[in-house]
Design a protein around this motif. Structure first.
Motif, PDB file in Angstrom:
ATOM      1  N   VAL A   7     -72.609  21.350  -8.179  1.00  0.00           N
ATOM      2  CA  VAL A   7     -71.440  20.549  -7.798  1.00  0.00           C
ATOM      3  C   VAL A   7     -71.302  19.346  -8.723  1.00  0.00           C
ATOM      4  O   VAL A   7     -72.258  18.919  -9.370  1.00  0.00           O
ATOM      5  CB  VAL A   7     -71.561  20.030  -6.337  1.00  0.00           C
ATOM      6  N   GLU A   8     -70.113  18.820  -8.742  1.00  0.00           N
ATOM      7  CA  GLU A   8     -69.885  17.565  -9.448  1.00  0.00           C
ATOM      8  C   GLU A   8     -70.417  16.432  -8.590  1.00  0.00           C
ATOM      9  O   GLU A   8     -69.997  16.284  -7.440  1.00  0.00           O
ATOM     10  CB  GLU A   8     -68.378  17.372  -9.689  1.00  0.00           C
ATOM     11  N   PRO A   9     -71.354  15.628  -9.077  1.00  0.00           N
ATOM     12  CA  PRO A   9     -71.869  14.522  -8.264  1.00  0.00           C
ATOM     13  C   PRO A   9     -70.759  13.521  -7.949  1.00  0.00           C
ATOM     14  O   PRO A   9     -69.822  13.353  -8.717  1.00  0.00           O
ATOM     15  CB  PRO A   9     -72.933  13.882  -9.174  1.00  0.00           C
ATOM     16  N   MET A  10     -70.903  12.875  -6.806  1.00  0.00           N
ATOM     17  CA  MET A  10     -69.986  11.807  -6.447  1.00  0.00           C
ATOM     18  C   MET A  10     -70.202  10.646  -7.410  1.00  0.00           C
ATOM     19  O   MET A  10     -71.290  10.472  -7.957  1.00  0.00           O
ATOM     20  CB  MET A  10     -70.259  11.337  -5.008  1.00  0.00           C
ATOM     21  N   THR A  11     -69.185   9.844  -7.621  1.00  0.00           N
ATOM     22  CA  THR A  11     -69.362   8.670  -8.472  1.00  0.00           C
ATOM     23  C   THR A  11     -70.191   7.632  -7.742  1.00  0.00           C
ATOM     24  O   THR A  11     -70.339   7.683  -6.520  1.00  0.00           O
ATOM     25  CB  THR A  11     -68.003   8.039  -8.838  1.00  0.00           C
ATOM     26  N   GLU A  12     -70.735   6.681  -8.496  1.00  0.00           N
ATOM     27  CA  GLU A  12     -71.585   5.645  -7.886  1.00  0.00           C
ATOM     28  C   GLU A  12     -70.804   4.846  -6.837  1.00  0.00           C
ATOM     29  O   GLU A  12     -71.315   4.526  -5.775  1.00  0.00           O
ATOM     30  CB  GLU A  12     -72.105   4.711  -8.979  1.00  0.00           C
ATOM     31  N   ASN A  13     -69.543   4.529  -7.152  1.00  0.00           N
ATOM     32  CA  ASN A  13     -68.712   3.788  -6.200  1.00  0.00           C
ATOM     33  C   ASN A  13     -68.468   4.592  -4.931  1.00  0.00           C
ATOM     34  O   ASN A  13     -68.459   4.051  -3.830  1.00  0.00           O
ATOM     35  CB  ASN A  13     -67.373   3.406  -6.844  1.00  0.00           C
ATOM     36  N   ALA A  14     -68.237   5.897  -5.116  1.00  0.00           N
ATOM     37  CA  ALA A  14     -68.005   6.758  -3.956  1.00  0.00           C
ATOM     38  C   ALA A  14     -69.242   6.806  -3.075  1.00  0.00           C
ATOM     39  O   ALA A  14     -69.150   6.814  -1.852  1.00  0.00           O
ATOM     40  CB  ALA A  14     -67.624   8.168  -4.415  1.00  0.00           C
ATOM     41  N   HIS A  15     -70.405   6.806  -3.698  1.00  0.00           N
ATOM     42  CA  HIS A  15     -71.664   6.807  -2.946  1.00  0.00           C
ATOM     43  C   HIS A  15     -71.775   5.568  -2.056  1.00  0.00           C
ATOM     44  O   HIS A  15     -72.057   5.653  -0.874  1.00  0.00           O
ATOM     45  CB  HIS A  15     -72.868   6.819  -3.905  1.00  0.00           C
ATOM     46  N   SER A  16     -71.579   4.418  -2.668  1.00  0.00           N
ATOM     47  CA  SER A  16     -71.816   3.176  -1.943  1.00  0.00           C
ATOM     48  C   SER A  16     -70.823   2.954  -0.812  1.00  0.00           C
ATOM     49  O   SER A  16     -71.134   2.288   0.173  1.00  0.00           O
ATOM     50  CB  SER A  16     -71.786   1.988  -2.907  1.00  0.00           C
ATOM     51  N   SER A  17     -69.627   3.544  -0.935  1.00  0.00           N
ATOM     52  CA  SER A  17     -68.611   3.327   0.105  1.00  0.00           C
ATOM     53  C   SER A  17     -68.569   4.468   1.127  1.00  0.00           C
ATOM     54  O   SER A  17     -67.927   4.344   2.162  1.00  0.00           O
ATOM     55  CB  SER A  17     -67.231   3.171  -0.528  1.00  0.00           C
ATOM     56  N   ALA A  18     -69.252   5.568   0.840  1.00  0.00           N
ATOM     57  CA  ALA A  18     -69.196   6.744   1.719  1.00  0.00           C
ATOM     58  C   ALA A  18     -70.020   6.533   2.985  1.00  0.00           C
ATOM     59  O   ALA A  18     -71.038   5.846   2.972  1.00  0.00           O
ATOM     60  CB  ALA A  18     -69.700   7.975   0.976  1.00  0.00           C
ATOM     61  N   GLU A  19     -69.581   7.152   4.060  1.00  0.00           N
ATOM     62  CA  GLU A  19     -70.353   7.163   5.304  1.00  0.00           C
ATOM     63  C   GLU A  19     -71.495   8.171   5.157  1.00  0.00           C
ATOM     64  O   GLU A  19     -71.424   9.097   4.336  1.00  0.00           O
ATOM     65  CB  GLU A  19     -69.462   7.563   6.483  1.00  0.00           C
ATOM     66  N   ASP A  20     -72.528   8.028   5.992  1.00  0.00           N
ATOM     67  CA  ASP A  20     -73.677   8.933   5.925  1.00  0.00           C
ATOM     68  C   ASP A  20     -73.287  10.417   5.979  1.00  0.00           C
ATOM     69  O   ASP A  20     -73.798  11.218   5.192  1.00  0.00           O
ATOM     70  CB  ASP A  20     -74.674   8.618   7.040  1.00  0.00           C
ATOM     71  N   PRO A  21     -72.416  10.838   6.913  1.00  0.00           N
ATOM     72  CA  PRO A  21     -72.072  12.276   6.990  1.00  0.00           C
ATOM     73  C   PRO A  21     -71.516  12.833   5.683  1.00  0.00           C
ATOM     74  O   PRO A  21     -71.830  13.970   5.308  1.00  0.00           O
ATOM     75  CB  PRO A  21     -71.026  12.331   8.114  1.00  0.00           C
ATOM     76  N   ALA A  22     -70.704  12.031   4.980  1.00  0.00           N
ATOM     77  CA  ALA A  22     -70.156  12.487   3.704  1.00  0.00           C
ATOM     78  C   ALA A  22     -71.257  12.628   2.657  1.00  0.00           C
ATOM     79  O   ALA A  22     -71.270  13.581   1.864  1.00  0.00           O
ATOM     80  CB  ALA A  22     -69.085  11.508   3.216  1.00  0.00           C
ATOM     81  N   LEU A  23     -72.183  11.692   2.663  1.00  0.00           N
ATOM     82  CA  LEU A  23     -73.315  11.762   1.729  1.00  0.00           C
ATOM     83  C   LEU A  23     -74.196  12.970   2.031  1.00  0.00           C
ATOM     84  O   LEU A  23     -74.677  13.644   1.125  1.00  0.00           O
ATOM     85  CB  LEU A  23     -74.136  10.474   1.791  1.00  0.00           C
TER      86      LEU A  23
END
Length: 206
Positions: A7-23
Motif C-alpha cells: 500500500v501507499e503509506p499515509m503521509t506524516e501529516n495524515a498520521h498525526s491527525s488520524a484517529e486510532d481506527p484509521a491508523l
C-alpha cells in the motif's frame, strides 16, 4: 508481513491527525509507519502497565517491546471490539502474567534445590533491593500509591491493577489469572485492605 498488501503509506501529516481506527486499518494493510504512530501514542501507557506489574524497569522495557512485536504480528486479528489501547493493554498484561508465573516456578525450584543442598534456605536467599521510582517522574500521590503497590504480592497486585485500573470484571480477571472468581474476590479484598493500611502508614511517616 507475508501476504500483506502493498500500500501507499499515509503521509506524516495524515498520521498525526488520524484517529486510532484509521491508523489501525492502514497498519493492517501493511503500513508500518501507521503502526509506528500507534506505538508513539500508546507506548507510555503500555510501559507503565508493565512496570506496575513487574516492578522492574528492565523487565518492563523488554516486555513492552515484546508486546509491540506481538501487536504487529497479530494486528490482522484485531476486530475493533475494543479500543486499540485496550487491546494492546491485554497483550502486555498476558505477557507480564506469563513472566510472573515463570519467575514463581523458578523461585520454587531454586528454593527446593537450596533446601536439598544445605537445609538452610533462609541464610542463602539473596537480598533484593528495588527502587520502584527509579527513572520515573511521578506526583506525590502517585509515589505513595506506587510504594504501597510494591509491597503487595504479585497475585494481589495483579488482581488490584486489573480491577481498578483496567476495569475488568471478576469473571474476566479469573480467566486471565487462571483462578476462581472467589479467589479473585478474596485477593481484591486483601489487596484493598493492605493498600489502605500501607497508605495510612505512609501518611504517618511524613
Amino acid at each position: 508481513m507475508d501476504g500483506w498488501e502493498t500500500v501507499e503509506p499515509m503521509t506524516e501529516n495524515a498520521h498525526s491527525s488520524a484517529e486510532d481506527p484509521a491508523l489501525v486499518k492502514a497498519a493492517q494493510k501493511g503500513d508500518m509507519t501507521a503502526f509506528e504512530e500507534l506505538v508513539v501514542r500508546h507506548r507510555d501507557k503500555i510501559y507503565a502497565r508493565a512496570y506496575s506489574m513487574m516492578r522492574n524497569e528492565e523487565e518492563a522495557i523488554d516486555l513492552s517491546q515484546e508486546a509491540w512485536v506481538k501487536g504487529w504480528q497479530r494486528l490482522k486479528q484485531f476486530q475493533g471490539d475494543s479500543s486499540f489501547g485496550t487491546w494492546m493493554t491485554r497483550i502486555i498484561i498476558n505477557l507480564c502474567l506469563d513472566q510472573l508465573r515463570k519467575q514463581k516456578r523458578q523461585r520454587t525450584e531454586s528454593i527446593e534445590e537450596l533446601d536439598e543442598a544445605s537445609g538452610g534456605v533462609e541464610r542463602q536467599m539473596p537480598v533484593v533491593t528495588v527502587n520502584p521510582t527509579a527513572g520515573l517522574e511521578r506526583g506525590e500521590l502517585r509515589q505513595k500509591i506506587d510504594r504501597a503497590l510494591s509491597q503487595l504480592s504479585n497475585e494481589h497486585r495483579t488482581a488490584l491493577i486489573l480491577h481498578e485500573f483496567e476495569e475488568m470484571e471478576y469473571k474476566e480477571i479469573a480467566k486471565v489469572m487462571g483462578c476462581s472468581i472467589g479467589t479473585v474476590m478474596s485477593r481484591l479484598f486483601y489487596a484493598r485492605r493492605k493498600m489502605a493500611v500501607l497508605l495510612a502508614d505512609l501518611r504517618k511517616q511524613e
